[in-house]
Design a protein around this motif. Structure first.
Motif, PDB file in Angstrom:
ATOM      1  N   SER A 134       0.825  -1.211   0.000  1.00  0.00           N
ATOM      2  CA  SER A 134       0.000   0.000   0.000  1.00  0.00           C
ATOM      3  C   SER A 134       0.853   1.252   0.000  1.00  0.00           C
ATOM      4  N   SER A 135       0.425   2.228  -0.798  1.00  0.00           N
ATOM      5  CA  SER A 135       1.091   3.523  -0.833  1.00  0.00           C
ATOM      6  C   SER A 135       0.040   4.593  -1.079  1.00  0.00           C
ATOM      7  N   PRO A 136      -0.003   5.664  -0.259  1.00  0.00           N
ATOM      8  CA  PRO A 136       0.770   5.844   0.972  1.00  0.00           C
ATOM      9  C   PRO A 136       0.376   4.812   2.016  1.00  0.00           C
ATOM     10  N   VAL A 137       1.008   4.879   3.178  1.00  0.00           N
ATOM     11  CA  VAL A 137       0.779   3.921   4.248  1.00  0.00           C
ATOM     12  C   VAL A 137      -0.717   3.802   4.552  1.00  0.00           C
ATOM     13  N   TRP A 138      -1.205   2.559   4.640  1.00  0.00           N
ATOM     14  CA  TRP A 138      -2.600   2.289   4.958  1.00  0.00           C
ATOM     15  C   TRP A 138      -2.847   2.555   6.436  1.00  0.00           C
ATOM     16  N   SER A 139      -4.043   3.055   6.749  1.00  0.00           N
ATOM     17  CA  SER A 139      -4.435   3.246   8.145  1.00  0.00           C
ATOM     18  C   SER A 139      -5.912   2.906   8.295  1.00  0.00           C
ATOM     19  N   PRO A 140      -6.322   2.418   9.477  1.00  0.00           N
ATOM     20  CA  PRO A 140      -7.732   2.076   9.674  1.00  0.00           C
ATOM     21  C   PRO A 140      -8.671   3.273   9.505  1.00  0.00           C
ATOM     22  N   GLU A 141      -8.185   4.477   9.775  1.00  0.00           N
ATOM     23  CA  GLU A 141      -9.024   5.672   9.671  1.00  0.00           C
ATOM     24  C   GLU A 141      -9.481   5.963   8.252  1.00  0.00           C
ATOM     25  N   GLN A 142      -8.745   5.527   7.255  1.00  0.00           N
ATOM     26  CA  GLN A 142      -9.119   5.801   5.865  1.00  0.00           C
ATOM     27  C   GLN A 142      -9.975   4.693   5.269  1.00  0.00           C
ATOM     28  N   TYR A 143     -10.124   3.576   5.981  1.00  0.00           N
ATOM     29  CA  TYR A 143     -10.913   2.444   5.491  1.00  0.00           C
ATOM     30  C   TYR A 143     -12.377   2.672   5.774  1.00  0.00           C
ATOM     31  N   LYS A 144     -13.212   2.478   4.762  1.00  0.00           N
ATOM     32  CA  LYS A 144     -14.661   2.642   4.906  1.00  0.00           C
ATOM     33  C   LYS A 144     -15.364   1.472   4.241  1.00  0.00           C
TER      34      LYS A 144
END
Length: 106
Positions: A93-103
């Motif tokens: 993943s790029s940029p770094v994946w984070s739970p906050e951006q997952y929907k």
């Protein structure tokens, strides 16, 4: 240092860390993930490599069969879900994946 997440009954994820610009993780999927609706990463795009198993990636526009050796790209904002039988994938993943951006979206 590996962090393990049980994202759902159908999906276990192993995170291997990041370098500040990108990250890599492995997921093992048995069944549908997410279990309902579609997943969307609002910031990260992913390159996915199928290590083992079989499955399907479905977007709102199409479906593609997955098996060992396949590589695919999921652009950020693309709505998708997986269906798999021992589907073992590595995700860069790029940029770094984070739970906050997952929907999850319908």
């Amino acid at each position: 240092h590996t962090i393990t997440h049980q994202n759902a009954a159908t999906c276990t994820v192993y995170e291997y860390g990041d370098n500040g610009k990108s990250d890599i993780a492995r997921a093992v999927i048995n069944g549908r993930y997410p279990e309902k609706n579609f997943a969307v990463n609002e910031q990260s795009s992913m390159t996915v490599f199928v290590v083992a198993g079989i499955g399907m990636l479905t977007t709102k526009d199409s479906s593609v069969s997955l098996s060992k050796g396949d590589v695919l790209f999921i652009d950020n904002t693309e709505a998708y879900f997986y269906e798999g039988e021992n589907l073992d994938i590595v995700m860069y993943s790029s940029p770094v994946w984070s739970p906050e951006q997952y929907k999850e979206v319908a």
